[in-house]
Write an enzyme that holds these catalytic residues in place. Structure first.
Site, PDB file in Angstrom:
ATOM      1  N   ASP A  42       0.865  -1.181   0.000  1.00 10.18           N
ATOM      2  CA  ASP A  42       0.000   0.000   0.000  1.00 10.18           C
ATOM      3  C   ASP A  42       0.902   1.231   0.000  1.00 10.18           C
ATOM      4  O   ASP A  42       1.676   1.441   0.927  1.00 10.18           O
ATOM      5  CB  ASP A  42      -0.885  -0.020   1.264  1.00 10.18           C
ATOM      6  CG  ASP A  42      -2.026   0.981   1.152  1.00 10.18           C
ATOM      7  OD1 ASP A  42      -1.912   1.917   0.329  1.00 10.18           O
ATOM      8  OD2 ASP A  42      -3.024   0.835   1.881  1.00 10.18           O
ATOM      9  N   ASP A  56      -2.693   2.477  -6.132  1.00 11.15           N
ATOM     10  CA  ASP A  56      -1.682   2.516  -5.066  1.00 11.15           C
ATOM     11  C   ASP A  56      -1.645   1.254  -4.214  1.00 11.15           C
ATOM     12  O   ASP A  56      -1.057   1.263  -3.146  1.00 11.15           O
ATOM     13  CB  ASP A  56      -1.930   3.729  -4.168  1.00 11.15           C
ATOM     14  CG  ASP A  56      -3.191   3.592  -3.344  1.00 11.15           C
ATOM     15  OD1 ASP A  56      -4.124   2.935  -3.812  1.00 11.15           O
ATOM     16  OD2 ASP A  56      -3.236   4.134  -2.230  1.00 11.15           O
ATOM     17  N   GLU A  57      -2.273   0.200  -4.677  1.00  8.79           N
ATOM     18  CA  GLU A  57      -2.312  -1.019  -3.861  1.00  8.79           C
ATOM     19  C   GLU A  57      -2.111  -2.251  -4.730  1.00  8.79           C
ATOM     20  O   GLU A  57      -2.617  -2.310  -5.847  1.00  8.79           O
ATOM     21  CB  GLU A  57      -3.691  -1.132  -3.201  1.00  8.79           C
ATOM     22  CG  GLU A  57      -3.628  -1.231  -1.700  1.00  8.79           C
ATOM     23  CD  GLU A  57      -5.013  -1.380  -1.106  1.00  8.79           C
ATOM     24  OE1 GLU A  57      -5.350  -2.513  -0.767  1.00  8.79           O
ATOM     25  OE2 GLU A  57      -5.723  -0.375  -0.996  1.00  8.79           O
ATOM     26  N   CYS A 100     -43.826 -21.290 -40.971  1.00 12.39           N
ATOM     27  CA  CYS A 100     -42.514 -21.940 -40.920  1.00 12.39           C
ATOM     28  C   CYS A 100     -42.572 -23.257 -41.694  1.00 12.39           C
ATOM     29  O   CYS A 100     -43.440 -24.102 -41.434  1.00 12.39           O
ATOM     30  CB  CYS A 100     -42.101 -22.189 -39.474  1.00 12.39           C
ATOM     31  SG  CYS A 100     -40.590 -23.167 -39.325  1.00 12.39           S
ATOM     32  N   CYS A 116     -41.844 -26.403 -39.029  1.00  9.28           N
ATOM     33  CA  CYS A 116     -42.786 -26.847 -38.000  1.00  9.28           C
ATOM     34  C   CYS A 116     -44.212 -26.335 -38.210  1.00  9.28           C
ATOM     35  O   CYS A 116     -45.128 -26.745 -37.506  1.00  9.28           O
ATOM     36  CB  CYS A 116     -42.309 -26.416 -36.614  1.00  9.28           C
ATOM     37  SG  CYS A 116     -42.330 -24.632 -36.377  1.00  9.28           S
ATOM     38  N   HIS A 147     -36.598 -18.104 -33.767  1.00  9.44           N
ATOM     39  CA  HIS A 147     -37.182 -19.352 -34.231  1.00  9.44           C
ATOM     40  C   HIS A 147     -36.185 -20.120 -35.105  1.00  9.44           C
ATOM     41  O   HIS A 147     -36.036 -21.336 -34.984  1.00  9.44           O
ATOM     42  CB  HIS A 147     -38.463 -19.032 -35.014  1.00  9.44           C
ATOM     43  CG  HIS A 147     -39.291 -20.232 -35.304  1.00  9.44           C
ATOM     44  ND1 HIS A 147     -40.034 -20.873 -34.329  1.00  9.44           N
ATOM     45  CD2 HIS A 147     -39.488 -20.931 -36.451  1.00  9.44           C
ATOM     46  CE1 HIS A 147     -40.663 -21.910 -34.876  1.00  9.44           C
ATOM     47  NE2 HIS A 147     -40.348 -21.973 -36.162  1.00  9.44           N
ATOM     48  N   HIS A 182     -34.475 -23.936 -34.506  1.00  9.07           N
ATOM     49  CA  HIS A 182     -34.355 -25.090 -35.402  1.00  9.07           C
ATOM     50  C   HIS A 182     -32.903 -25.484 -35.601  1.00  9.07           C
ATOM     51  O   HIS A 182     -32.572 -26.667 -35.718  1.00  9.07           O
ATOM     52  CB  HIS A 182     -35.021 -24.771 -36.748  1.00  9.07           C
ATOM     53  CG  HIS A 182     -36.520 -24.855 -36.689  1.00  9.07           C
ATOM     54  ND1 HIS A 182     -37.183 -25.970 -36.230  1.00  9.07           N
ATOM     55  CD2 HIS A 182     -37.481 -23.941 -36.992  1.00  9.07           C
ATOM     56  CE1 HIS A 182     -38.497 -25.763 -36.276  1.00  9.07           C
ATOM     57  NE2 HIS A 182     -38.712 -24.529 -36.726  1.00  9.07           N
TER      58      HIS A 182
END
Length: 626
Positions: free
Chosen positions: A104, A195-196, A544, A547, A562, A566
């Site tokens: 630190d 700073d660490e 579609c 389907c 969709h 598929h």
DNA sequence: GGGGGAAGGACCA
DNA sequence: TTCCTGGTCCTTCCCCC
């Protein structure tokens, strides 16, 4: 807070973050500081809000007292047994094989300013402004001035205080100088801030035959010689001990007021009460702290989770003015996102009212955005829904980043990617409709398994989207810290080095196990390419062909999803054809890893792994309004 | 019951 | 007169599956 019970010294119970002790504040007239802070704060809206928060914590403490009072003599043996078991389990995980340093830089910003302007040497000085200071040098700390304190209060405490405006370019430059030194000792050091840093010096010590104290002393010397700055170093077998930071103000109050716990030892002694009163998660954390357990591994590189910008201004309820300020913040955020090539889809609006009440409102979008105009549009909508309000701060935060960078993509595409786990699966699908045709082909490959099994897409000029696997950890620094109000075994200090003696680590199961699991199928970095294609078209423009589902052309995103569905189906079929093929294997691994991660989250058994414990975590689940 | 999003909060530098 | 900024992670609550 100034209640009647405080008599004629109400400031004694007014505790803010800056009334706590800090390095260099030894010998400060604490009561005088508290009185001045109280006198300058009382009556303000900030003060009123602090009172409100304090009352909330008091209520929590009372609830816990009530619960504690209900515990019977019959209950305690059971809870003691649970505590003993937990302690044994935690103790078994102790690892003393590593040597960690926590470095630190001393009053970093102030030290850099003094280095560049030696005339400041010896004068009380603070970096910041009259509204807020970032840090103060040791001369100023003698007056009770410290970081996170409003400048006007600091000025009252120390009328000769010199204010220096912040200059982050300067601090970044000096930070890099220190990091050059850190790298010589640990190339994978963890930078906690400018700073660490945390350094694993185990190898360095072993190779050079030096003790940890010798290496730490040498490092401090090198830092001073190469930067002119001094630093404090903590040495321990794990990061928690190397730093020993603090449980925050709230947690400290609860532990002290409910159970009278002030030390690590008392955390262990009161283990049965911890088990009885707090959640499993919180209890494990407290006991780990009591045992001095912390992380000993080096986490993989962290990825940014969010980016934000916020502004404080004079409280106003004027809508056009608020919208203009919001536009400015949106522009800043957009610019920052462009610099880092980030596209996000969750936008969070933060509001702080004139009475310091903080509200957040979030909206998740269907697409990733980055431009100022888009951010401003969505943010304005959210803000208008909250008005009228008198506000003193507004902020915008963007999160849920797209995996790849520098090219906008619909979030749905990520959904598709999630179906495909790895391998050189080349899948193409064609969506045909009267108005649009889209094609895509995905080429997938497994990257070096060093970082979370998350899918990354990279766009190329040829429109091919490469999906690769990389390993990413959410590991964070051991940032659960114990405040200076609790007395622990040891701590690093401004003057030098202290070795914390024993410490331990918890098993770093996630990273190592993931790597192990991944390595189990090393040599299978590619899998057979699919020759299958999903031919999908929209019959009559809305049915579609695969389907039969009906979806009008205007449902662009739904149609894309969709098609993805598929495609995923096709890939699953392919997987079943290959049987025990790599897709299945890798998917199983991914599933197992996910399950493991979920289990970890669910159990919350190791909050000591660098997690903060919020106030609500200290109350047993399902026992609201105790 | 589990998953995920939203909201709020603790904590850090 | 005047009390920050930016970030992470955690919890609870609620809705949906």
């Amino acid at each position: 807070m100034g209640t009647t019970s405080d008599g004629d010294r109400p400031w004694q119970s007014y505790h803010t973050a800056y009334t706590n002790a800090k390095a260099g504040m030894e010998g400060v007239d604490k009561e005088k500081v508290q009185r001045i802070i109280y006198e300058m704060s009382k009556g303000s809206k900030y003060f009123e809000n602090e009172k409100r928060k304090e009352a909330y914590i008091r209520q929590k403490v009372e609830n816990l007292h009530t619960l504690c009072a209900k515990l019977t003599d019959k209950d305690m043996p059971h809870f003691q047994e649970v505590a003993n078991k937990k302690i044994l389990e935690l103790e078994a995980s102790r690892d003393l094989s590593k040597i960690w340093l926590h470095i630190d830089m001393d009053a970093f910003y102030a030290a850099v300013e003094t280095l560049e302007n030696p005339s400041l040497k010896g004068k009380p000085m603070a970096v910041g402004s009259m509204s807020m200071i970032c840090t103060a040098n040791y001369e100023a700390r003698k007056f009770g001035v410290r970081a996170a304190m409003p400048g006007f209060i600091a000025h009252k405490l120390c009328p000769d205080l010199v204010f220096v405006p912040t200059n982050f370019e300067k601090y970044t430059y000096y930070s890099e100088l220190t990091r050059k030194v850190f790298r010589r000792y640990d190339p994978d050091f963890i930078a906690a801030s400018l700073d660490e840093a945390y350094l694993n010096i185990t190898e360095s010590c072993n190779e050079r035959g030096l003790s940890s104290e010798e290496v730490a002393a040498e490092l401090r010397n090198n830092i001073y010689e190469e930067t002119g700055l001094t630093c404090s170093v903590g040495v321990a077998p794990n990061r928690l001990l190397a730093k020993i930071g603090g449980i925050g103000k709230v947690t400290e109050t609860i532990l002290k007021d409910v159970l009278g716990i002030n030390t690590c030892e008392e955390l262990l002694q009161k283990g049965a009460f911890l088990c009885a009163l707090f959640s499993h998660c919180s209890t494990d954390f407290f006991l780990s702290v009591g045992l001095g357990l912390g992380r000993t591994d080096t986490p993989e590189q962290k990825l940014r989770k969010s980016i934000s910008s916020e502004r404080t201004f004079s409280a106003t309820g004027d809508e056009p003015m608020l919208l203009q300020k919001l536009a400015d913040i949106a522009e800043t955020l957009s610019n920052d996102m462009q610099k880092e090539c980030l596209w996000g889809r969750t936008l969070t609006l933060k509001l702080k009212t004139a009475s310091f009440e903080v509200r957040t409102r979030a909206v998740s979008l269907q697409k990733f955005i980055q431009s100022k105009e888009e951010i401003q549009t969505y943010a304005s909508k959210v803000l208008k829904a909250e008005l009228p309000l008198s506000l003193r701060l507004m902020g915008l935060r963007m999160s849920q980043f797209r995996d790849d960078k520098c090219s906008p993509r619909d979030p749905m595409q990520k959904t598709l990617a999630s179906f495909v786990i790895s391998g050189n699966v080349t899948a193409s699908a064609t969506c045909v409709n009267k108005s649009s045709i889209s094609e895509f082909s995905d080429e997938h490959q497994i990257c070096d398994a060093q970082t979370d099994l998350s899918v990354h897409r990279e766009s190329s000029a040829s429109n091919d989207n490469k999906i690769s696997l990389s390993y990413e950890t959410n590991d964070v620094l051991a940032s659960n810290q114990l405040s200076c109000g609790l007395k622990f075994a040891s701590t690093s200090n401004a003057d030098g080095i202290e070795n914390m003696g024993n410490g331990c680590s918890e098993k770093c199961d996630s990273v190592e196990t993931k790597n192990e699991m991944i390595s189990n199928f090393s040599g299978h970095k590619t899998v057979a390419a699919s020759s299958q294609k999903v031919e999908l078209s929209w019959v009559d423009g809305y049915i579609c062909s695969v389907c039969g589902i009906e979806m009008p052309p205007s449902f662009i995103e739904e149609r894309q999803e969709h098609s993805d569905y598929h495609l995923a189906e096709m890939l699953q079929e392919e997987e079943s054809v290959y049987g025990t093929g790599h897709l299945t294997q890798e998917r199983s691994v991914r599933k197992a890893l996910q399950a493991k991660e979920n289990a970890r989250k669910k159990l919350k058994s190791s909050p000591n792994k660098g997690r903060h414990i919020p106030i609500d975590a200290f109350f047993i689940k399902g026992k609201k309004n105790l």
